[in-house]
Write a protein that holds these residues in place. Structure first.
Motif, short mmCIF file in Angstrom:
data_model
loop_
_atom_site.label_atom_id
_atom_site.label_comp_id
_atom_site.label_asym_id
_atom_site.label_seq_id
_atom_site.Cartn_x
_atom_site.Cartn_y
_atom_site.Cartn_z
N THR A 1 -31.05 8.60 -14.72
CA THR A 1 -29.92 9.14 -15.49
C THR A 1 -28.72 9.43 -14.87
N VAL A 2 -28.75 9.87 -13.51
CA VAL A 2 -27.62 10.15 -12.61
C VAL A 2 -26.96 8.85 -12.31
N ILE A 3 -27.71 7.88 -12.26
CA ILE A 3 -27.24 6.55 -11.96
C ILE A 3 -26.46 6.04 -12.94
N GLU A 4 -26.86 6.25 -14.33
CA GLU A 4 -26.01 5.83 -15.41
C GLU A 4 -24.84 6.67 -15.47
N ILE A 5 -24.83 7.84 -15.31
CA ILE A 5 -23.85 8.81 -15.05
C ILE A 5 -22.51 8.23 -14.17
N PHE A 6 -23.09 7.95 -13.14
CA PHE A 6 -22.12 7.54 -12.01
C PHE A 6 -21.70 6.11 -12.21
N SER A 7 -22.45 5.07 -12.76
CA SER A 7 -21.99 4.12 -13.07
C SER A 7 -20.98 3.82 -14.24
N ALA A 8 -21.18 5.18 -15.14
CA ALA A 8 -20.07 5.31 -16.19
C ALA A 8 -18.79 5.42 -15.54
N LEU A 9 -18.84 6.46 -14.74
CA LEU A 9 -17.51 6.68 -13.99
C LEU A 9 -17.11 6.11 -12.88
N ALA A 10 -17.80 5.17 -12.58
CA ALA A 10 -17.53 4.10 -11.60
C ALA A 10 -16.45 2.74 -11.79
N GLN A 11 -15.32 3.36 -12.77
CA GLN A 11 -14.33 2.48 -13.08
C GLN A 11 -13.17 3.31 -13.58
N GLY A 12 -12.05 2.69 -13.03
CA GLY A 12 -10.83 3.58 -12.98
C GLY A 12 -10.38 4.30 -14.24
N THR A 13 -10.19 3.38 -15.47
CA THR A 13 -9.94 4.01 -16.60
C THR A 13 -10.81 5.07 -17.13
N ARG A 14 -12.24 4.65 -17.11
CA ARG A 14 -13.06 5.70 -17.49
C ARG A 14 -13.05 7.17 -16.70
N ALA B 1 -7.99 9.82 -30.05
CA ALA B 1 -8.40 8.84 -29.42
C ALA B 1 -7.17 8.22 -29.20
N GLY B 2 -5.89 8.14 -30.28
CA GLY B 2 -4.69 7.42 -30.01
C GLY B 2 -4.02 8.25 -28.82
N GLU B 3 -4.02 9.64 -28.67
CA GLU B 3 -3.24 10.34 -27.85
C GLU B 3 -3.94 9.95 -26.47
N LEU B 4 -5.17 9.91 -26.45
CA LEU B 4 -5.86 9.48 -24.83
C LEU B 4 -5.23 8.39 -24.70
N ALA B 5 -5.31 7.08 -25.50
CA ALA B 5 -4.88 5.89 -25.08
C ALA B 5 -3.49 5.99 -24.70
N VAL C 1 -3.26 2.87 -22.10
CA VAL C 1 -4.35 1.92 -22.19
C VAL C 1 -4.52 1.26 -23.73
N PRO C 2 -4.49 0.12 -24.04
CA PRO C 2 -4.83 -0.42 -25.46
C PRO C 2 -5.84 0.37 -26.12
N HIS C 3 -5.58 0.51 -27.15
CA HIS C 3 -6.79 1.26 -28.16
C HIS C 3 -8.12 0.47 -28.21
N ASN C 4 -8.12 -0.67 -28.39
CA ASN C 4 -9.40 -1.18 -28.28
C ASN C 4 -10.20 -1.34 -26.90
N THR C 5 -9.23 -1.26 -25.76
CA THR C 5 -9.86 -1.40 -24.37
C THR C 5 -10.40 -0.12 -24.22
N LEU C 6 -9.62 1.01 -24.74
CA LEU C 6 -10.18 2.35 -24.42
C LEU C 6 -11.53 3.02 -25.28
N SER C 7 -11.44 2.24 -26.52
CA SER C 7 -12.45 2.49 -27.33
C SER C 7 -13.76 2.06 -26.54
N ALA C 8 -13.94 0.83 -25.91
CA ALA C 8 -15.05 0.27 -25.09
C ALA C 8 -15.28 1.16 -24.04
N HIS C 9 -14.26 1.66 -23.27
CA HIS C 9 -14.51 2.71 -22.16
C HIS C 9 -15.21 3.91 -22.66
N LEU C 10 -14.60 4.20 -23.90
CA LEU C 10 -15.25 5.47 -24.48
C LEU C 10 -16.66 5.51 -24.73
#
Length: 118
Positions: free
Chosen positions: A5-18, A35-39, A44-53
């Motif tokens: 679980t911790v490895i999955e969490i760190f993997s999710a955070l191991a990307q700049g935008t995320r 979501a729009g305000e976050l983008a 970041v484009p909305h569809n890209t942010l959606s994938a990261h979220l």
């Protein structure tokens, strides 16, 4: 919590935008951001942010809730706390005095505005 679980969490955070998105949501806890305000804030484009979220959501780091026509995202502070707790569970082999600098470093630097000031 376990290693996988911790490895999955760190993997999710191991990307700049995320990582930027998660940190921004932590700054806006507990209200969260649409979501729009976050983008917009992350430029970041909305569809890209959606994938990261979606990646952050699968790791349990963010939760979403529909409010009218918007989706509000919030950082899961409980998940972050559990992750940090897992990492320091056996801190300093039972010698808590050795962990004091770590615990002090984990204190948030919250700056509260005094009433009547702007």
């Amino acid at each position: 919590m376990d290693n996988i679980t911790v490895i999955e969490i760190f993997s999710a955070l191991a990307q700049g935008t995320r990582l930027d998105a998660f940190r921004l949501l932590v700054q806006h806890a507990p209200e969260g951001l649409a979501a729009g305000e976050l983008a917009r804030r992350l430029d970041v484009p909305h569809n890209t942010l959606s994938a990261h979220l979606a990646v952050l959501s699968r790791a349990g780091l963010v939760v979403s809730q529909r409010q009218s026509r918007s989706i509000i995202y919030r950082a899961s502070l409980e998940r972050m706390q559990a992750t940090l707790g897992f990492l320091v569970h056996d801190c300093c082999a039972g010698r808590p005095e050795l962990c004091a600098p770590l615990l002090e470093a984990l204190q948030p630097e919250c700056h509260f505005r005094e009433e009547g000031t702007s």
